[in-house]
Design an enzyme around this catalytic site. Structure first.
Site, PDB file in Angstrom:
ATOM      1  N   GLY A  13       0.840  -1.211   0.047  1.00 23.84           N
ATOM      2  CA  GLY A  13      -0.001  -0.138  -0.048  1.00 23.84           C
ATOM      3  C   GLY A  13       0.893   1.093   0.000  1.00 23.84           C
ATOM      4  CB  THR A 150       3.922  -0.118   7.013  1.00 26.62           C
ATOM      5  OG1 THR A 150       2.438  -0.300   7.623  1.00 26.62           O
ATOM      6  CG2 THR A 150       4.874  -0.488   8.145  1.00 26.62           C
ATOM      7  CG  ASP A 152      -0.714  -0.557   9.207  1.00 22.68           C
ATOM      8  OD1 ASP A 152      -1.697   0.432   9.059  1.00 22.68           O
ATOM      9  OD2 ASP A 152      -1.338  -1.653   8.774  1.00 22.68           O
ATOM     10  CG  MET A 195      -6.244   2.663   6.038  1.00 23.07           C
ATOM     11  SD  MET A 195      -5.022   2.999   4.594  1.00 23.07           S
ATOM     12  CE  MET A 195      -5.926   2.755   3.517  1.00 23.07           C
ATOM     13  NE  ARG A 197      -4.734  -6.387   6.553  1.00 21.52           N
ATOM     14  CZ  ARG A 197      -5.896  -6.343   5.770  1.00 21.52           C
ATOM     15  NH1 ARG A 197      -6.868  -7.141   6.187  1.00 21.52           N
ATOM     16  NH2 ARG A 197      -6.021  -5.699   4.596  1.00 21.52           N
TER      17      ARG A 197
END
Length: 407
Positions: A13, A150, A152, A195, A197
């Site tokens: 991503g 990332t 995340d 966002m 996950r």
């Protein structure tokens, strides 16, 4: 080893670091190895499998600094898992019976690549290590140096991934406008889906940026402009658990008193429960080539909205996702500094023939180093015991507990 050709690829991503990292690497190699050719595989491993690349010519090298002013990736991304052979066959990237790892490795050999820089998450970088190992076994030496990307921020053992600071800042900017919708209707429920996950870092950091902005504003309660209405009233992450009835009662009181409720939600929160409901109802859960649940098909924000809207008596519900707005942004100042540090070391390591992923090693005193690929892993959980996070949750007034760790 003489370095004649350097290849770059970005994968997975988007994050607000890709264009900057590509530009920084081009600039540094132009200075350090002006005679070496630099290429960029188009759309990550998709381009590597198909031999699709561009050569950064003199103009690109002279103007590489312009890339730092943009988000996205100038050489493109894709989600390609080299060990998912059937998916690759279905997409026409390999032929039936072919080994994708072998196809990709042989393409690197054919293209004469001496150094490969991968800018991506744990899957991207560990796959690159597999390619290097394959080529080594076949008497072709390839130096692979990865950069951790990332939003995340969940790569083990790296303290901070590139792009995460910028994504959080942009998510807070997005929220400033979305939360402004709270007076568009009586008894308004707004859910800001962020966002993340399996890691709540981005939702937590976005909330911190947002509340810093909130604290810096002047308010006019007598004119209806109150800090309380603009505040975050609940924050849900994959790493925390809460009692739905208790939370519902708390949020109902806030709704009754001020007429609106604002929830910040990490998209990974509640996924297990949502998937279980779908399966129990006889439905199917779509997954990507990596086996991850396609979150946009199960809509965590809508699930939370359905759960809470009736409990708190909302008349209107708005679910807004900041992910694509945030991840495609350009790098902010904190990321520009971090990217610069990591690219310096990435080029230095490549010239020395040292492979690995560049990052501040949390298991070694946060020293910036090139970490061996065997130590790289994904799905690092956000640490909810950090003082700044517990203070944030205390300010929100939410009852919560750390999510139990699976044995």
């Amino acid at each position: 080893m003489t370095i004649r050709r350097i290849a770059l690829l970005t994968a997975g991503g988007y994050a607000p670091c890709l264009s900057t990292a590509v530009g920084d690497l081009i600039e540094r190699y132009t200075k350090e190895l002006p005679d070496a050719e630099i290429i960029g595989y188009q759309h990550g491993y998709h381009g590597l499998l198909t031999g699709n690349f561009v050569v950064f010519d003199d103009e690109a090298r002279a103007k590489a600094n312009i890339l730092t002013k943009f988000g996205g990736s100038p050489i493109g991304n894709s989600r390609v898992k080299l060990t998912n052979s059937q998916n690759l066959v279905d997409r026409g990237l390999i032929k039936p019976g072919e080994n994708a790892l072998e196809v990709a490795a042989e393409q690197l050999r054919k293209d004469g690549v001496d150094v490969l820089h991968t800018i991506g998450g744990d899957d991207t970088n560990t796959t690159a290590a597999d390619l290097a190992a394959y080529l080594h076994e076949h008497d072709y030496e390839l130096t692979v140096v990865g950069l951790p990307k990332t939003i995340d921020n969940d790569i083990v053992p790296i303290r901070h991934s590139l792009g995460a600071y910028s994504a959080a800042e942009q998510g807070a900017l997005f929220a400033q406008n979305i939360v402004g919708e709270h007076r568009v209707n009586p008894r308004m429920l707004i859910i800001h889906e962020i966002m993340g996950r399996g890691c709540g870092y981005l939702a937590a950091e976005t909330s911190r940026y947002y509340r810093e902005w909130l604290e810096a504003q002047d308010w006019v309660p007598s004119a209806g402009l109150s800090k309380e209405r603009w505040d975050i009233h609940a924050l849900y992450l994959p790493e925390i658990t809460f009692d739905l009835d208790v939370e519902g009662s708390r949020l109902r009181k806030i709704m009754d008193e001020q007429g609106n409720v604002n929830i910040f939600l990490s998209e990974g929160a509640g996924v297990k429960e949502i998937v279980e409901e779908i399966l129990e109802d006889g439905g199917e859960v779509e997954r990507d080539p990596f086996g991850h649940v396609k979150l946009d098909t199960i809509n965590p924000g809508e699930w939370f909205a359905k759960k809470f809207s009736k409990i708190i008596g909302a008349e209107k519900v708005m679910v807004q996702k900041s992910g694509y707005f945030s991840r495609s942004a350009k790098s902010n100042e904190r990321d520009l500094e971090l990217i610069g540090q990591m690219c310096d070391l990435a080029v230095e390591s490549a010239i020395k023939g040292v492979s690995g992923v560049v990052g501040h090693d949390e298991e070694n005193g946060d020293v910036l180093t090139t970490i061996d690929f065997t130590r790289i892993a994904g799905h690092k959980a956000f640490d909810v015991t950090q003082p700044w996070f517990t203070e944030l949750m205390e300010a929100i007034g939410q009852d919560w507990e750390p999510q139990p760790t699976a044995e």
